[in-house]
Design a protein around this motif. Structure first.
Motif, PDB file in Angstrom:
ATOM      1  N   VAL A  70       0.765  -1.035  -0.076  1.00  0.00           N
ATOM      2  CA  VAL A  70       0.033  -0.031  -0.075  1.00  0.00           C
ATOM      3  C   VAL A  70       0.887   1.286   0.057  1.00  0.00           C
ATOM      4  O   VAL A  70       1.771   1.300   0.624  1.00  0.00           O
ATOM      5  CB  VAL A  70      -0.828   0.014   1.435  1.00  0.00           C
ATOM      6  N   ALA A  71       0.622   2.190  -0.958  1.00  0.00           N
ATOM      7  CA  ALA A  71       1.603   3.252  -0.934  1.00  0.00           C
ATOM      8  C   ALA A  71       0.531   4.492  -1.474  1.00  0.00           C
ATOM      9  O   ALA A  71      -0.193   4.411  -2.269  1.00  0.00           O
ATOM     10  CB  ALA A  71       2.677   3.012  -2.070  1.00  0.00           C
ATOM     11  N   PHE A  72       1.070   5.794  -0.576  1.00  0.00           N
ATOM     12  CA  PHE A  72       0.502   6.858  -1.319  1.00  0.00           C
ATOM     13  C   PHE A  72       1.291   7.533  -2.224  1.00  0.00           C
ATOM     14  O   PHE A  72       2.501   7.490  -2.517  1.00  0.00           O
ATOM     15  CB  PHE A  72       0.342   7.848   0.202  1.00  0.00           C
ATOM     16  N   GLY A  73       0.470   8.670  -2.898  1.00  0.00           N
ATOM     17  CA  GLY A  73       1.344   9.506  -3.541  1.00  0.00           C
ATOM     18  C   GLY A  73       2.446   8.793  -4.576  1.00  0.00           C
ATOM     19  O   GLY A  73       1.811   7.962  -5.434  1.00  0.00           O
ATOM     20  N   TRP A  74       3.515   9.294  -4.582  1.00  0.00           N
ATOM     21  CA  TRP A  74       4.630   8.619  -5.449  1.00  0.00           C
ATOM     22  C   TRP A  74       5.366   7.543  -4.760  1.00  0.00           C
ATOM     23  O   TRP A  74       6.594   7.207  -5.246  1.00  0.00           O
ATOM     24  CB  TRP A  74       5.498   9.718  -5.723  1.00  0.00           C
ATOM     25  N   GLY A  75       4.684   6.797  -4.124  1.00  0.00           N
ATOM     26  CA  GLY A  75       5.387   5.818  -3.256  1.00  0.00           C
ATOM     27  C   GLY A  75       5.708   5.710  -1.802  1.00  0.00           C
ATOM     28  O   GLY A  75       6.313   5.102  -1.172  1.00  0.00           O
ATOM     29  N   TRP A  76       5.557   7.007  -1.310  1.00  0.00           N
ATOM     30  CA  TRP A  76       5.636   7.371   0.011  1.00  0.00           C
ATOM     31  C   TRP A  76       4.556   8.192   0.678  1.00  0.00           C
ATOM     32  O   TRP A  76       4.296   9.214  -0.144  1.00  0.00           O
ATOM     33  CB  TRP A  76       7.065   7.798   0.066  1.00  0.00           C
ATOM     34  N   PRO A  77       4.332   7.778   1.771  1.00  0.00           N
ATOM     35  CA  PRO A  77       4.644   6.821   2.708  1.00  0.00           C
ATOM     36  C   PRO A  77       4.142   5.416   2.108  1.00  0.00           C
ATOM     37  O   PRO A  77       2.998   5.235   1.358  1.00  0.00           O
ATOM     38  CB  PRO A  77       3.652   6.925   4.149  1.00  0.00           C
ATOM     39  N   ARG A  78       4.617   4.415   2.482  1.00  0.00           N
ATOM     40  CA  ARG A  78       4.219   2.994   1.965  1.00  0.00           C
ATOM     41  C   ARG A  78       4.261   1.926   3.131  1.00  0.00           C
ATOM     42  O   ARG A  78       5.103   2.097   4.201  1.00  0.00           O
ATOM     43  CB  ARG A  78       4.971   2.638   0.960  1.00  0.00           C
ATOM     44  N   ARG A  79       3.346   0.731   3.046  1.00  0.00           N
ATOM     45  CA  ARG A  79       3.620  -0.191   4.040  1.00  0.00           C
ATOM     46  C   ARG A  79       3.603  -1.643   3.211  1.00  0.00           C
ATOM     47  O   ARG A  79       2.650  -1.536   2.115  1.00  0.00           O
ATOM     48  CB  ARG A  79       2.227   0.086   4.722  1.00  0.00           C
ATOM     49  N   THR A  80       4.484  -2.436   3.650  1.00  0.00           N
ATOM     50  CA  THR A  80       4.282  -3.793   2.886  1.00  0.00           C
ATOM     51  C   THR A  80       3.899  -4.673   3.940  1.00  0.00           C
ATOM     52  O   THR A  80       4.350  -4.727   5.055  1.00  0.00           O
ATOM     53  CB  THR A  80       5.687  -3.979   2.368  1.00  0.00           C
TER      54      THR A  80
END
Length: 154
Positions: A70-80
């Motif tokens: 799961v990632a916001f925006g351009w890949g940050w913040p993200r959670r795996t």
């Protein structure tokens, strides 16, 4: 790595609110010309508001053979989340007051850009993650399929 599911949801209402905020930063400056560099402050504020808007109004969810990402925006913040760490998942709805963004709720951390539909992912650790989505049944089905494939060794 083979992608089993990929979807990006955009919070259009949130984007509109950030755009309105940026415009207000430009047209309602409190101290225009009162100190050196004061004329730059509204532009910097508007830019900061727009960058925050881009980062926080787009949520991408991907499932591959090993993980839920799961990632916001351009890949940050993200959670795996590793699929092996997921105990269960269910389609649910969030409350209007739980809002959008990343925030702690009584059911776990919520990642959401728009709407109230979500998938509640319960982890083996006892923690939970609520993933806001405009296609909760499809996300839930893809997650169930990925977990089943992984358990079969495929």
């Amino acid at each position: 790595m083979r992608t089993l599911y990929a979807h990006t949801q955009v919070g259009w209402w949130s984007r509109l609110l950030f755009l309105i905020g940026a415009v207000f930063a430009l047209v309602l400056p409190p101290h225009r010309g009162t100190y050196p560099g004061a004329d730059l402050v509204p532009w910097l504020a508007a830019l900061a508001i727009l960058v925050l808007g881009v980062l926080s109004t787009r949520l991408t969810v991907r499932i591959d053979r090993d993980a839920l990402r799961v990632a916001f925006g351009w890949g940050w913040p993200r959670r795996t989340l590793q699929l092996t760490d997921i105990r269960s998942a269910e389609v649910t709805r969030t409350r209007w007051y739980e809002g959008w963004g990343i925030r702690s709720t009584r059911r776990g951390w919520l990642w959401n850009v728009a709407g109230l539909d979500a998938v509640l992912v319960r982890l083996s650790s006892g923690k939970s993650l609520l993933i806001g989505t405009d296609e909760p049944r499809r996300l839930h089905a893809a997650l169930a399929q990925a977990r089943a494939e992984q358990q079969r060794g495929g």
